[in-house]
Scaffold this motif. Structure first.
Motif, PDB file in Angstrom:
ATOM      1  N   VAL A  19      47.949   5.623  27.788  1.00  0.00           N
ATOM      2  CA  VAL A  19      46.740   6.451  27.946  1.00  0.00           C
ATOM      3  C   VAL A  19      46.422   7.048  26.575  1.00  0.00           C
ATOM      4  N   PHE A  20      45.234   6.773  26.097  1.00  0.00           N
ATOM      5  CA  PHE A  20      44.875   7.188  24.742  1.00  0.00           C
ATOM      6  C   PHE A  20      43.802   8.266  24.750  1.00  0.00           C
ATOM      7  N   ALA A  21      43.842   9.069  23.694  1.00  0.00           N
ATOM      8  CA  ALA A  21      42.793  10.077  23.480  1.00  0.00           C
ATOM      9  C   ALA A  21      42.509  10.119  21.983  1.00  0.00           C
ATOM     10  N   ALA A  22      41.302  10.436  21.636  1.00  0.00           N
ATOM     11  CA  ALA A  22      40.950  10.555  20.211  1.00  0.00           C
ATOM     12  C   ALA A  22      39.618  11.265  20.086  1.00  0.00           C
ATOM     13  N   ARG A  23      39.428  11.860  18.920  1.00  0.00           N
ATOM     14  CA  ARG A  23      38.102  12.386  18.589  1.00  0.00           C
ATOM     15  C   ARG A  23      37.456  11.389  17.635  1.00  0.00           C
ATOM     16  N   LEU A  24      36.294  10.931  18.000  1.00  0.00           N
ATOM     17  CA  LEU A  24      35.628   9.904  17.208  1.00  0.00           C
ATOM     18  C   LEU A  24      34.475  10.525  16.433  1.00  0.00           C
ATOM     19  N   ASP A  25      34.558  10.418  15.123  1.00  0.00           N
ATOM     20  CA  ASP A  25      33.457  10.878  14.272  1.00  0.00           C
ATOM     21  C   ASP A  25      32.752   9.653  13.745  1.00  0.00           C
ATOM     22  N   CYS A  26      31.537   9.504  14.171  1.00  0.00           N
ATOM     23  CA  CYS A  26      30.808   8.267  13.866  1.00  0.00           C
ATOM     24  C   CYS A  26      29.626   8.584  12.942  1.00  0.00           C
ATOM     25  N   ARG A  27      29.616   7.941  11.779  1.00  0.00           N
ATOM     26  CA  ARG A  27      28.458   8.027  10.874  1.00  0.00           C
ATOM     27  C   ARG A  27      27.686   6.727  11.002  1.00  0.00           C
ATOM     28  N   TYR A  28      26.404   6.830  11.104  1.00  0.00           N
ATOM     29  CA  TYR A  28      25.636   5.610  11.321  1.00  0.00           C
ATOM     30  C   TYR A  28      24.406   5.570  10.431  1.00  0.00           C
ATOM     31  N   GLU A  29      23.876   4.386  10.312  1.00  0.00           N
ATOM     32  CA  GLU A  29      22.634   4.186   9.569  1.00  0.00           C
ATOM     33  C   GLU A  29      21.907   3.028  10.234  1.00  0.00           C
ATOM     34  N   CYS A  30      20.618   3.165  10.423  1.00  0.00           N
ATOM     35  CA  CYS A  30      19.865   2.069  11.022  1.00  0.00           C
ATOM     36  C   CYS A  30      18.379   2.277  10.773  1.00  0.00           C
ATOM     37  N   GLU A  31      17.663   1.229  11.038  1.00  0.00           N
ATOM     38  CA  GLU A  31      16.215   1.348  11.007  1.00  0.00           C
ATOM     39  C   GLU A  31      15.752   1.656  12.426  1.00  0.00           C
ATOM     40  N   VAL A  32      14.954   2.682  12.556  1.00  0.00           N
ATOM     41  CA  VAL A  32      14.472   3.093  13.869  1.00  0.00           C
ATOM     42  C   VAL A  32      12.981   2.760  13.964  1.00  0.00           C
ATOM     43  N   GLY A  33      12.643   2.075  14.999  1.00  0.00           N
ATOM     44  CA  GLY A  33      11.246   1.698  15.199  1.00  0.00           C
ATOM     45  C   GLY A  33      10.600   2.556  16.262  1.00  0.00           C
ATOM     46  N   VAL A  34       9.421   3.102  15.932  1.00  0.00           N
ATOM     47  CA  VAL A  34       8.651   3.879  16.908  1.00  0.00           C
ATOM     48  C   VAL A  34       7.370   3.100  17.197  1.00  0.00           C
ATOM     49  N   ASP A  35       7.176   2.795  18.458  1.00  0.00           N
ATOM     50  CA  ASP A  35       6.005   1.992  18.846  1.00  0.00           C
ATOM     51  C   ASP A  35       4.788   2.883  19.057  1.00  0.00           C
ATOM     52  N   ARG A  36       3.664   2.340  18.697  1.00  0.00           N
ATOM     53  CA  ARG A  36       2.411   2.987  19.110  1.00  0.00           C
ATOM     54  C   ARG A  36       1.404   1.862  19.412  1.00  0.00           C
ATOM     55  N   TRP A  37       0.485   2.180  20.281  1.00  0.00           N
ATOM     56  CA  TRP A  37      -0.485   1.165  20.716  1.00  0.00           C
ATOM     57  C   TRP A  37      -1.808   1.399  20.019  1.00  0.00           C
ATOM     58  N   GLU A  38      -2.359   0.303  19.500  1.00  0.00           N
ATOM     59  CA  GLU A  38      -3.644   0.381  18.805  1.00  0.00           C
ATOM     60  C   GLU A  38      -4.665  -0.500  19.534  1.00  0.00           C
ATOM     61  N   THR A  39      -5.903  -0.079  19.479  1.00  0.00           N
ATOM     62  CA  THR A  39      -6.979  -0.906  20.031  1.00  0.00           C
ATOM     63  C   THR A  39      -7.707  -1.566  18.870  1.00  0.00           C
ATOM     64  N   VAL A  40      -7.750  -2.871  18.873  1.00  0.00           N
ATOM     65  CA  VAL A  40      -8.446  -3.594  17.797  1.00  0.00           C
ATOM     66  C   VAL A  40      -9.566  -4.431  18.438  1.00  0.00           C
ATOM     67  N   TYR A  41     -10.590  -4.666  17.673  1.00  0.00           N
ATOM     68  CA  TYR A  41     -11.719  -5.480  18.152  1.00  0.00           C
ATOM     69  C   TYR A  41     -11.685  -6.817  17.425  1.00  0.00           C
ATOM     70  N   ARG A  42     -11.622  -7.863  18.204  1.00  0.00           N
ATOM     71  CA  ARG A  42     -11.595  -9.201  17.636  1.00  0.00           C
ATOM     72  C   ARG A  42     -12.605 -10.063  18.400  1.00  0.00           C
ATOM     73  N   ASN A  43     -13.466 -10.677  17.676  1.00  0.00           N
ATOM     74  CA  ASN A  43     -14.519 -11.516  18.260  1.00  0.00           C
ATOM     75  C   ASN A  43     -15.306 -10.753  19.332  1.00  0.00           C
TER      76      ASN A  43
END
Lengths: 423, 351
Positions: free
Chosen positions: A189-213
């Motif tokens: 049976v194991f126990a530990a304190r995990l300290d995690c440093r991370y780095e990543c690219e985070v994408g935030v979506d947004r919706w756009e209305t475009v006019y085509r033809n």
């Protein structure tokens, strides 16, 4: 004449004089606890054999109804990953116990001195040898005692063996599940304190209305940005089996670790026990995998956003601790169709696992039934309608969908049946 | 324990004198300046004095070396006042006191002893979807309770002899026993204002630290916490120890006397160096004049620039530089004003 301070001095209780490395200084340290682990296998009233009674959580004599309170084991600290911690750990079982070796499945377990074992509880083989247990392994520090009585285990297991339409008729009657053996199986049976440093690219979506033809369209645009951060998680109770010789152990369900008590040989009276064959470093290697996955998931959650990419993380394990614990399992084997089947019942929760026979005829019939609608539609309706009315293509597409659905369910059913037979 | 030395009584062959400004008691010559505050002169005085100075740390720095250290120190400050620059020529050597206490300590003790140990730990690195284990070794402390008794002598436990000793100890550091020598009799000696009974709390702290270190050694530990000590201190012996110090003083632009000190053992320098407003105004004037000259020249060049337009560029450049110089002329004045107003009221060494 010595000063009054020294005359009146009494070392704290439990402290003993130890070597001092400075002149004029006396040093007292807590005495090393010597566990007196003499075994109580005989009833002090009638002399009959006594055993641990799960329903009473105490040693009990079945002849004169004598009940002895269980002794409290010494409080064992969680171990660290040091040579010294391993070296300090006590060895052996704390009492003399014979060891049973199975030549069939390779299982090694210690049994009660009075127990006349002739078969292996895991595979049913009678090619077993008995010898005195060695004291090479660490002594368990913790144990979850049996709380599910053998009668309850038998009843639950019998129901489980006959449960469901996949069971062959007569299997329940053939399964004589009255010979359950209580076995304490080794776990880390194991126990530990995990300290995690991370780095990543985070994408935030947004919706756009475009006019085509001349028409408006909505399209999703993701704005990416780098994010770094740190999260910390305290994990406790990560259980890794300490044996590879008992298949299907994971099917015995979760363990109530809150019921862990310090180890004392009392709880082994009347039960078999197995020493670990997965060494601590190997078990820790396995235990880290789910832990780091939890840390990474926490980091991803912390990073947020609608999507992530180029995720990297470094998980630093701190305050790692291990406990060597014995967890209770009722084990029984029965024969059906010329082979042995193993049933495991969690001795603390009553959850059942193991292997059980499958009526393969029923399985194949079910698979045929699942595939028939698609095949029938394609062949009997699709071909004539194609020849006579020219609309058979649509029918074939419909038939193909039915066949695919039938195939998916068939594969699932086959895998389930296979999984129930094999560990 | 301490005794009031009557006016005119001699200690270490010299008369006990007092400063007319700060009241500090000295063993010195009448009419000398007080090297503690630099403001008063030494005159007849009666002071509470225990014992006589026994040991002193030797002057490791010659006077010329001390002057050089002070010159370097003052030179690191912007536009120092001339009094601070020339202070090296007025350095005075003298002694500053502290106590060394010897005692037999008999005690019952209890503490947590910390033992360093190393643990094999792991850092798991995720990159490109793959986990990689990197073994690391962590150093940790294991705390274990210990108890026991102690019966032994402790020598030369430092204790303050001056009420401002905290500031002095920051400056002078810990004395080393092996370097102590006999006192040079001709130099002024600042007398303790803390007699042994007043200095005892500080000495007790020192003993506790020494006892703690000894217990740590006895247990072969590396750390100690929560020390409980029930002690008896026997055969206390107080030794008057002297630190060698060079002091010089000057008057800053506000009229306050400021003292600069050089540790005679280590060469460490302490003291506030004020900046000179005169020097600041002189620099400001130089920059201002330069700026005005540039502006005037720009104006002159501007006239022919009406006919020869490239000269207008030169005019613009000159004007910009001129305005910068005139504007920048204020900076030395502001810098000196800011620095001098930030100087500490007192240096902490004088009560």
């Amino acid at each position: 004449m010595s000063p009054p301070v020294l005359d009146r001095y009494r070392a704290p209780q439990g402290f003993v004089l130890v070597r001092s490395h400075a002149e004029g200084v006396e040093v007292y340290a807590p005495a090393a606890v010597e566990q007196t682990l003499e075994e109580r296998t005989r009833c002090p009233q009638c002399g009959a054999a006594i055993a641990w009674d799960p329903s009473k959580s105490a040693l009990h004599c079945g002849y004169c109804d004598y009940t002895a309170e269980a002794r409290q084991g010494e409080q064992v600290e969680e171990g660290e990953f040091t040579e010294a911690a391993l070296a300090r750990g006590a060895r052996g079982w704390g009492s003399e116990r014979p060891e049973l070796h199975c030549e069939g499945c390779g299982a090694v377990l210690t049994i009660d001195p009075g127990h006349l074992a002739t078969t292996c509880p895991f595979c049913g083989s009678n090619h077993v040898g008995v010898r005195q247990a060695t004291e090479a392994s660490l002594r368990p520090g913790w144990v979850v005692p049996f709380t599910v009585p053998t009668e309850v285990a038998t009843q639950t297991a019998t129901g489980w063996v006959g449960q469901g339409w996949l069971r062959p008729p007569g299997a329940v009657r053939a399964a004589h599940l009255d010979a359950f053996m209580g076995v304490y199986l080794p776990h880390w049976v194991f126990a530990a304190r995990l300290d995690c440093r991370y780095e990543c690219e985070v994408g935030v979506d947004r919706w756009e209305t475009v006019y085509r033809n001349g028409k408006s369209e909505r399209r999703r645009v993701t704005h990416w940005s780098w994010k770094s951060g740190a999260v910390s998680r305290q994990l406790d109770g990560v259980v890794v089996p300490g044996t590879e010789r008992v298949a299907g152990l994971s099917r015995a369900g979760d363990w109530p670790l809150e019921s862990l008590i310090p180890y004392t040989p009392d709880v082994l009276v009347g039960f078999a026990a197995q020493a670990y064959d997965v060494a601590l470093p190997d078990a820790w290697e396995r235990g880290r995998r789910p832990m780091r996955a939890i840390a990474a998931a926490a980091a991803r959650s912390d990073a947020g956003g609608d999507r992530q990419r180029n995720f990297s993380a470094a998980v630093d394990f701190n305050e790692e601790a291990w406990r060597y614990a014995l967890l209770p399992v009722w084990v029984s084997t029965y024969t059906w169709g010329g082979r042995s089947w193993v049933v495991l019942v969690n001795g603390a929760t009553g959850e059942v696992g193991g292997t059980r026979p499958v009526a393969w005829g029923r399985v194949y019939l079910a698979i045929v039934a699942l595939l028939t609608p698609g095949l029938f539609t394609g062949v009997c309706i699709g071909i004539p309608s194609l020849l006579l009315m020219g609309v058979g293509l649509i029918v074939w597409i419909f038939a193909l969908i039915l066949i695919i659905i039938g195939a998916i369910f068939s594969v699932k059913l086959y895998k389930r049946a296979l999984g129930e037979e094999r560990l | 324990m301490s005794a009031v030395v009557p006016e005119g009584e001699r200690r270490a062959g010299r008369v006990v004198l007092g400063c007319s400004a700060c009241g500090a008691a000295w063993l010195g010559s009448e009419g000398e300046d007080c090297a503690l505050c630099g403001e008063g002169r030494l005159g007849p005085h009666s002071a509470r004095v225990e014992g006589e100075p026994e040991l002193a740390l030797p002057f490791q720095l010659e006077l010329d070396e001390a002057r050089e250290r002070l010159r370097e120190y003052v030179g690191r400050h912007p536009m120092p006042v001339s009094g601070a620059v020339s202070a090296g020529g007025r350095l005075v050597a003298h002694y500053v006191p502290m106590w060394w206490v010897d005692a037999r300590v008999v005690a019952a003790w209890q503490a947590d002893i910390g033992f360093d140990y190393e643990v094999q730990s792991t850092v798991e690195k995720l990159s490109g979807g793959q986990w990689r284990s990197v073994p690391v070794t962590d150093s940790r402390i294991r705390w274990e309770p210990r108890a026991g008794t102690l019966d032994r002598w402790f020598d030369n436990v430092p204790a303050p002899a001056l009420s401002t000793w905290e500031a002095w100890s920051d400056f002078l550091g810990e004395p080393e026993r092996r370097r102590a020598v006999a006192v040079e009799p001709e130099l002024p000696i600042l007398l303790p204002d803390l007699p042994p009974e007043a200095a005892w709390p500080g000495a007790e702290q020192g003993f506790r630290r020494a006892v703690g270190a000894e217990i740590e050694r006895a247990c072969r530990g590396q750390h100690l916490r929560d020390l409980y000590l029930k002690a008896e201190w026997e055969d206390l012996r107080w030794t008057w120890l002297l630190f060698p110090v060079y002091s010089a003083w000057y008057t800053d632009p506000s009229g306050r006397v400021r003292v600069l000190r050089v540790d005679g053992s280590t060469g460490a320098v302490r003291g506030e160096v004020a900046s000179s407003p005169g020097k600041a105004w002189f620099r400001a004037m130089l920059w201002g004049v330069l700026g005005l000259v540039l502006l005037a020249m720009s104006a002159l060049v501007a006239l022919p620039g009406i006919f020869l337009w490239p000269l207008l560029l030169l005019t613009a450049l000159g004007a910009v530089l001129g305005f910068l110089c005139v504007g920048g002329a204020m900076l030395p004045i502001l810098r000196v004003w800011r620095r001098n107003s930030g100087l500490a009221e007192r240096d902490g060494l004088i009560e």
